[in-house]
Design a protein around this motif. Structure first.
Motif, PDB file in Angstrom:
ATOM      1  N   ARG A  62       0.829  -1.208   0.000  1.00  0.00           N
ATOM      2  CA  ARG A  62       0.000   0.000   0.000  1.00  0.00           C
ATOM      3  C   ARG A  62       0.864   1.258   0.000  1.00  0.00           C
ATOM      4  O   ARG A  62       0.585   2.220  -0.727  1.00  0.00           O
ATOM      5  N   ASN A  63       1.915   1.271   0.790  1.00  0.00           N
ATOM      6  CA  ASN A  63       2.817   2.428   0.826  1.00  0.00           C
ATOM      7  C   ASN A  63       3.541   2.599  -0.504  1.00  0.00           C
ATOM      8  O   ASN A  63       3.735   3.727  -0.972  1.00  0.00           O
ATOM      9  N   PHE A  64       3.933   1.491  -1.101  1.00  0.00           N
ATOM     10  CA  PHE A  64       4.616   1.544  -2.396  1.00  0.00           C
ATOM     11  C   PHE A  64       3.689   2.140  -3.459  1.00  0.00           C
ATOM     12  O   PHE A  64       4.113   2.986  -4.271  1.00  0.00           O
ATOM     13  N   LEU A  65       2.426   1.742  -3.453  1.00  0.00           N
ATOM     14  CA  LEU A  65       1.454   2.288  -4.406  1.00  0.00           C
ATOM     15  C   LEU A  65       1.268   3.789  -4.196  1.00  0.00           C
ATOM     16  O   LEU A  65       1.136   4.547  -5.159  1.00  0.00           O
ATOM     17  N   PHE A  66       1.258   4.215  -2.952  1.00  0.00           N
ATOM     18  CA  PHE A  66       1.119   5.649  -2.658  1.00  0.00           C
ATOM     19  C   PHE A  66       2.277   6.436  -3.268  1.00  0.00           C
ATOM     20  O   PHE A  66       2.062   7.463  -3.932  1.00  0.00           O
ATOM     21  N   PHE A  67       3.499   5.977  -3.046  1.00  0.00           N
ATOM     22  CA  PHE A  67       4.655   6.725  -3.529  1.00  0.00           C
ATOM     23  C   PHE A  67       4.805   6.640  -5.048  1.00  0.00           C
ATOM     24  O   PHE A  67       5.451   7.499  -5.648  1.00  0.00           O
ATOM     25  N   LEU A  68       4.191   5.640  -5.668  1.00  0.00           N
ATOM     26  CA  LEU A  68       4.200   5.579  -7.131  1.00  0.00           C
ATOM     27  C   LEU A  68       3.144   6.483  -7.753  1.00  0.00           C
ATOM     28  O   LEU A  68       3.378   7.100  -8.794  1.00  0.00           O
ATOM     29  N   SER A  69       1.979   6.563  -7.121  1.00  0.00           N
ATOM     30  CA  SER A  69       0.837   7.229  -7.749  1.00  0.00           C
ATOM     31  C   SER A  69       0.988   8.739  -7.856  1.00  0.00           C
ATOM     32  O   SER A  69       0.596   9.332  -8.870  1.00  0.00           O
ATOM     33  N   THR A  70       1.540   9.382  -6.829  1.00  0.00           N
ATOM     34  CA  THR A  70       1.616  10.845  -6.847  1.00  0.00           C
ATOM     35  C   THR A  70       2.527  11.373  -7.956  1.00  0.00           C
ATOM     36  O   THR A  70       2.092  12.194  -8.760  1.00  0.00           O
ATOM     37  N   PRO A  71       3.782  10.928  -8.073  1.00  0.00           N
ATOM     38  CA  PRO A  71       4.618  11.419  -9.178  1.00  0.00           C
ATOM     39  C   PRO A  71       4.149  10.936 -10.546  1.00  0.00           C
ATOM     40  O   PRO A  71       4.444  11.565 -11.561  1.00  0.00           O
ATOM     41  N   PHE A  72       3.393   9.831 -10.575  1.00  0.00           N
ATOM     42  CA  PHE A  72       2.833   9.370 -11.849  1.00  0.00           C
ATOM     43  C   PHE A  72       1.922  10.435 -12.436  1.00  0.00           C
ATOM     44  O   PHE A  72       1.872  10.637 -13.656  1.00  0.00           O
ATOM     45  N   GLU A  73       1.208  11.139 -11.564  1.00  0.00           N
ATOM     46  CA  GLU A  73       0.325  12.229 -11.994  1.00  0.00           C
ATOM     47  C   GLU A  73       1.137  13.341 -12.657  1.00  0.00           C
ATOM     48  O   GLU A  73       0.738  13.876 -13.689  1.00  0.00           O
ATOM     49  N   TRP A  74       2.310  13.667 -12.086  1.00  0.00           N
ATOM     50  CA  TRP A  74       3.149  14.712 -12.681  1.00  0.00           C
ATOM     51  C   TRP A  74       3.658  14.274 -14.049  1.00  0.00           C
ATOM     52  O   TRP A  74       3.660  15.054 -14.995  1.00  0.00           O
ATOM     53  N   VAL A  75       4.090  13.018 -14.135  1.00  0.00           N
ATOM     54  CA  VAL A  75       4.597  12.473 -15.408  1.00  0.00           C
ATOM     55  C   VAL A  75       3.495  12.487 -16.458  1.00  0.00           C
ATOM     56  O   VAL A  75       3.722  12.844 -17.621  1.00  0.00           O
ATOM     57  N   LEU A  76       2.290  12.122 -16.046  1.00  0.00           N
ATOM     58  CA  LEU A  76       1.153  12.094 -16.972  1.00  0.00           C
ATOM     59  C   LEU A  76       0.894  13.469 -17.568  1.00  0.00           C
ATOM     60  O   LEU A  76       0.776  13.619 -18.793  1.00  0.00           O
ATOM     61  N   TYR A  77       0.808  14.488 -16.725  1.00  0.00           N
ATOM     62  CA  TYR A  77       0.531  15.839 -17.222  1.00  0.00           C
ATOM     63  C   TYR A  77       1.671  16.338 -18.118  1.00  0.00           C
ATOM     64  O   TYR A  77       1.432  17.040 -19.113  1.00  0.00           O
ATOM     65  N   LEU A  78       2.895  15.969 -17.767  1.00  0.00           N
ATOM     66  CA  LEU A  78       4.040  16.364 -18.586  1.00  0.00           C
ATOM     67  C   LEU A  78       3.940  15.773 -19.984  1.00  0.00           C
ATOM     68  O   LEU A  78       4.150  16.467 -20.996  1.00  0.00           O
ATOM     69  N   PHE A  79       3.572  14.497 -20.089  1.00  0.00           N
ATOM     70  CA  PHE A  79       3.472  13.847 -21.393  1.00  0.00           C
ATOM     71  C   PHE A  79       2.257  14.330 -22.179  1.00  0.00           C
ATOM     72  O   PHE A  79       2.275  14.332 -23.413  1.00  0.00           O
ATOM     73  N   ILE A  80       1.199  14.732 -21.483  1.00  0.00           N
ATOM     74  CA  ILE A  80       0.057  15.332 -22.168  1.00  0.00           C
ATOM     75  C   ILE A  80       0.493  16.602 -22.899  1.00  0.00           C
ATOM     76  O   ILE A  80       0.054  16.893 -24.011  1.00  0.00           O
ATOM     77  N   LEU A  81       1.393  17.352 -22.266  1.00  0.00           N
ATOM     78  CA  LEU A  81       1.935  18.557 -22.894  1.00  0.00           C
ATOM     79  C   LEU A  81       2.911  18.219 -24.011  1.00  0.00           C
ATOM     80  O   LEU A  81       2.827  18.767 -25.122  1.00  0.00           O
ATOM     81  N   LEU A  82       3.842  17.301 -23.741  1.00  0.00           N
ATOM     82  CA  LEU A  82       4.885  16.975 -24.712  1.00  0.00           C
ATOM     83  C   LEU A  82       4.312  16.368 -25.991  1.00  0.00           C
ATOM     84  O   LEU A  82       4.799  16.647 -27.094  1.00  0.00           O
TER      85      LEU A  82
END
Length: 425
Positions: A62-82
């Motif tokens: 559960r902790n591992f999923l938490f730490f993966l999910s938050t920066p995944f959101e940043w990566v997602l928005y970055l690629f939406i722009l790129l």
């Protein structure tokens, strides 16, 4: 340049994920300090060997999923722009509608849908994890219903945010952040006021507490705390979870004392009264208003930082991200990524403040009920029902825990219990 940014972003995310995998599964220290072994805070005294193993497994994943999910959101928005998706959504909006408000709504729908689809696997893994470990009792259909409600509630609030923010940016590119903050003050108070009676009932059914004898005891406790409560509400959560919870929510005339039915089913009356005394402390000590004040203070700083960063990023990499100007709605993914990043960065501070308030509430409950032993039994049952880590790793505590750890809470109550017994001799 776009490929280079994309490559290093993926490389950073993979390295970040590997670090937390190593930290959580191989390096983090969760062993109980020697001085607590055999105490009532020792999970070995209230969990069997299988529950101990399940708690450790569940917490790590559960902790591992938490730490993966938050920066995944940043990566997602970055690629939406790129990849130019933000620009494509804008064109779809302009081709599909004549009026700007509708164009913004269409743009936001496609952006929200993309984000939802991209993050769905992580959400589903989290859901199946809680089902596997018997934390969640919710069917897939009921879970999807809540997911869809979440989508449209978030869409509604985000649409209002987008319309107001971009109207302000078009009016004043230098002071839009300040005007946005001024508007956020009454809006935050309004949402806090209506949440118990408008938003919360979208997810669950709230009814007056059926156990009138218990309600009378709770209301007597509220009266001692000068809380103007006339009813206690229960909510049917057993269809969704085995976890326990209770809370006091809302402000003004919409304040509510709420108990989950799982709490009613699994705790004794004395334990429930301890929980309610803890929750009443938040009302008595104005923690809701303090929380609103802290949120508004941080949002003031955050909006200014976002204003500064967006101008810097667009000036330097606007061509790469296909953003012409900050007032262009195509800049929204950048703004959302920065908001998410600032929430993550500020979480250690807000969690520290929250842990202090929760500790104050525990002490208030001890003073009000004079029954620390019921508090100990309650926290042991909370840990058992939710498979909670009693002594989580330091980084997990800093970023995830807005309550003191179970080790800290039970140990402090055990000390209070000893003092109480010594004073009675």
């Amino acid at each position: 340049m776009a490929r280079k940014i994309g490559f290093y972003t993926v490389l950073f995310y993979v390295a970040y994920g590997l670090f937390f995998y190593w930290y959580l599964f191989y390096h983090a220290e969760t062993a109980l300090p020697f001085e607590y072994q055999g105490s009532q805070a020792d999970p070995a005294t209230f969990l069997n060997s299988r529950e101990l193993a399940l708690s450790e497994e569940y917490s790590k994943v559960r902790n591992f999923l938490f730490f993966l999910s938050t920066p995944f959101e940043w990566v997602l928005y970055l690629f939406i722009l790129l990849f130019g998706l933000s620009k494509a959504y804008q064109k779809w909006g302009e081709k599909s509608a004549k009026y700007k408000l509708l164009q913004q709504g269409i743009y936001l729908f496609w952006l929200s849908l993309t984000a939802y689809i991209a993050t769905f696997p992580l959400s589903y893994i989290s859901y199946t994890l809680s089902k596997t470990y018997h934390i969640s009792t919710q069917s897939f259909a009921a879970w999807m219903k809540d997911e869809l409600i979440d989508f449209w509630v978030n869409f509604g609030f985000l649409y209002l945010f987008v319309v107001v923010i971009y109207w302000l940016i078009n009016k004043s590119q230098k002071r839009w952040w300040l005007y946005a903050w001024f508007l956020s003050v009454p809006f935050t108070l309004f949402i806090t006021f209506i949440q118990p009676v408008v938003i919360d009932p979208l997810y669950n059914d709230f009814t007056p507490l059926k156990n009138k004898e218990l309600e009378t005891k709770i209301l007597d406790l509220a009266k001692k705390s000068n809380i103007p409560a006339e009813h206690v509400f229960e909510v049917n959560m057993s269809d969704k979870t085995n976890a326990l919870n209770a809370y006091v929510t809302g402000i003004g005339s919409n304040s509510r004392i709420v108990l989950w039915d799982t709490t009613l089913n699994k705790l004794k009356d004395k334990e429930i009264l301890f929980v309610m005394a803890h929750e009443m402390a938040h009302y008595v000590e104005k923690h809701i208003y303090i929380g609103i004040g802290i949120s508004l203070f941080l949002s003031f700083i955050g909006l200014y930082i976002i204003y500064r960063l967006m101008h810097i990023i667009i000036a330097k990499w606007g061509d790469v991200f296909k953003i012409v100007d900050i007032k262009d709605i195509r800049s929204l993914p950048l703004m959302l990524a920065l908001i998410s990043l600032l929430f993550f960065v500020s979480s250690p501070l807000t969690n520290t403040i929250s842990r202090y308030e929760e500790n104050r509430a525990d002490k208030y409950a001890v003073a009000m009920t004079e029954d620390p032993d019921s508090g100990i039994a309650t926290f042991q049952k909370l840990a058992k029902s939710g498979l909670s880590e009693v002594n989580p790793p330091l980084i997990v505590k800093i970023f995830r825990y807005n309550h003191p750890t179970m080790l800290e809470r039970i140990a402090e109550l055990e000390e209070a219990s000893v003092l109480k017994k010594n004073s009675e001799k």
